[in-house]
Motif scaffolding. Sequence first.
Motif, mmCIF file in Angstrom:
data_model
loop_
_atom_site.group_PDB
_atom_site.id
_atom_site.type_symbol
_atom_site.label_atom_id
_atom_site.label_comp_id
_atom_site.label_asym_id
_atom_site.label_seq_id
_atom_site.Cartn_x
_atom_site.Cartn_y
_atom_site.Cartn_z
ATOM 1 N N SER A 76 0.803 -1.111 0.006
ATOM 2 C CA SER A 76 0.071 -0.080 -0.042
ATOM 3 C C SER A 76 0.944 1.227 -0.155
ATOM 4 O O SER A 76 1.915 1.579 0.850
ATOM 5 N N ASP A 77 0.772 2.127 -0.793
ATOM 6 C CA ASP A 77 1.582 3.182 -1.430
ATOM 7 C C ASP A 77 2.908 2.816 -1.270
ATOM 8 O O ASP A 77 3.908 3.559 -0.661
ATOM 9 N N GLY A 78 3.471 1.654 -1.648
ATOM 10 C CA GLY A 78 4.744 1.081 -1.854
ATOM 11 C C GLY A 78 5.363 0.830 -0.752
ATOM 12 O O GLY A 78 6.583 0.629 -0.401
ATOM 13 N N MET A 79 4.460 0.503 0.297
ATOM 14 C CA MET A 79 4.913 -0.242 1.622
ATOM 15 C C MET A 79 4.301 -1.486 1.839
ATOM 16 O O MET A 79 3.151 -1.667 1.614
ATOM 17 N N LYS A 81 2.310 -3.479 3.911
ATOM 18 C CA LYS A 81 1.667 -3.102 5.608
ATOM 19 C C LYS A 81 0.981 -4.710 5.731
ATOM 20 O O LYS A 81 0.325 -5.271 4.697
#
Length: 151
Positions: A76-79, A81
């Motif tokens: 999620s958003d490049g992270m 999670k």
Amino acid sequence: MKLINSLFLTTTLLLSCLANATTFSVEDAYIRATPPHTQNTAAFMHINNNSDKSLKLVAASSDIAERVELHSHTMSDGMMKMRQVDDIAINANAYTELRPGSFHVMFFDLKAPLAEGTTIKLKLYFDNGDEIIVDAPVKKITMQTKIKHNH
Ligand SMILES: [Cu+2]
């Protein structure tokens, strides 16, 4: 006719009991040893569904922690999670792998630290009503094991 019906019922009940006993099997279960000052951890395993129906793992419980949840990792958003999920699907005659970076059973607020070499008991609940108890050895997870599991 009545006799045939009750015979049929008995056989059906018997068969469904037999099927329940072997619907699920778990392999390679382990739980991560807790590093110092950590009160949360995760367990991983292969869950086999030996039936012809797609089923779901819907909950897990254990005496070792205050709270046990089913989790997944998502980008999620490049992270990466992790988040709680309602269930983990296991397709008919297939298995689902719970592994680092993917699905896992999450333990919050451990009552005591988990030392390598011990074993914990974990109960799994499925949407067909099955419940199974899994013995999970406590293991240290290093980067090496993580890479091995991501093959
Ligand atoms: Cu988690």
